[in-house]
Design a protein around this motif. Sequence first.
Motif, PDB file in Angstrom:
ATOM      1  N   GLY A   1       0.836  -1.197   0.000  1.00 21.01           N
ATOM      2  CA  GLY A   1       0.000   0.000   0.000  1.00 21.01           C
ATOM      3  C   GLY A   1       0.867   1.241   0.000  1.00 21.01           C
ATOM      4  N   LYS A   2       0.210   2.370  -0.123  1.00 18.35           N
ATOM      5  CA  LYS A   2       0.921   3.646  -0.145  1.00 18.35           C
ATOM      6  C   LYS A   2       1.067   4.130   1.303  1.00 18.35           C
ATOM      7  CE  LYS A   2       1.342   7.341  -3.397  1.00 18.35           C
ATOM      8  NZ  LYS A   2       0.741   8.264  -4.314  1.00 18.35           N
TER       9      LYS A   2
ATOM     10  N   GLU B   1      -2.002   5.900   2.536  1.00 17.53           N
ATOM     11  CA  GLU B   1      -3.137   5.132   3.058  1.00 17.53           C
ATOM     12  C   GLU B   1      -2.896   4.733   4.506  1.00 17.53           C
ATOM     13  OE1 GLU B   1      -4.451   2.687  -0.863  1.00 17.53           O
ATOM     14  OE2 GLU B   1      -2.427   2.314  -0.091  1.00 17.53           O
TER      15      GLU B   1
END
Length: 161
Positions: free
Chosen positions: A65-66, A90
């Motif tokens: 994920g970011k 995120e």
Amino acid sequence: MVIIASLFEKRASGLYHNTAAIINARGELQGLYRKMHIPDDPLYYEKFYFTPGDLGFRSWPTERGKLGVCICWDQWYPEAARLTAMQGAEILFYPTAIGWHPSEKARHGVNQHGAWEIMQRSHAVANGCFVAAVNRIGLEKPAGGAGIEFWGPKLCCRAQW
């Protein structure tokens, strides 16, 4: 696995940063974050050795994920979380060393810890992301001093309504 490693970075003689290195799942350096907010608080005299960061608030796309990273004192500033989230994070990670002077624990401990938790939850809610704040634990006692007690366990939260 993505690793966030805390570092004491020496850029040049007399120029030091509290830095986090983001290492991706392939073992490559994904990026660096340098702590922006430097405290001058009893027993946290970081302004005498750390220079404020100069890389900005960022996020990094990873296999998981970011994610965005801020460090310790940055967690008290809503703009740090907001600007990092606006870069697409995120999950906000806060490697942290925060606590209290042992003589203040009885009087202020519950309120200080509660304020810290509220700040982390507010970052999650205000920015619609997850927050992982990991704090060291134990008593760090310098020779001849009372030291700082770190309150331990991690706090993870997510945006909830």
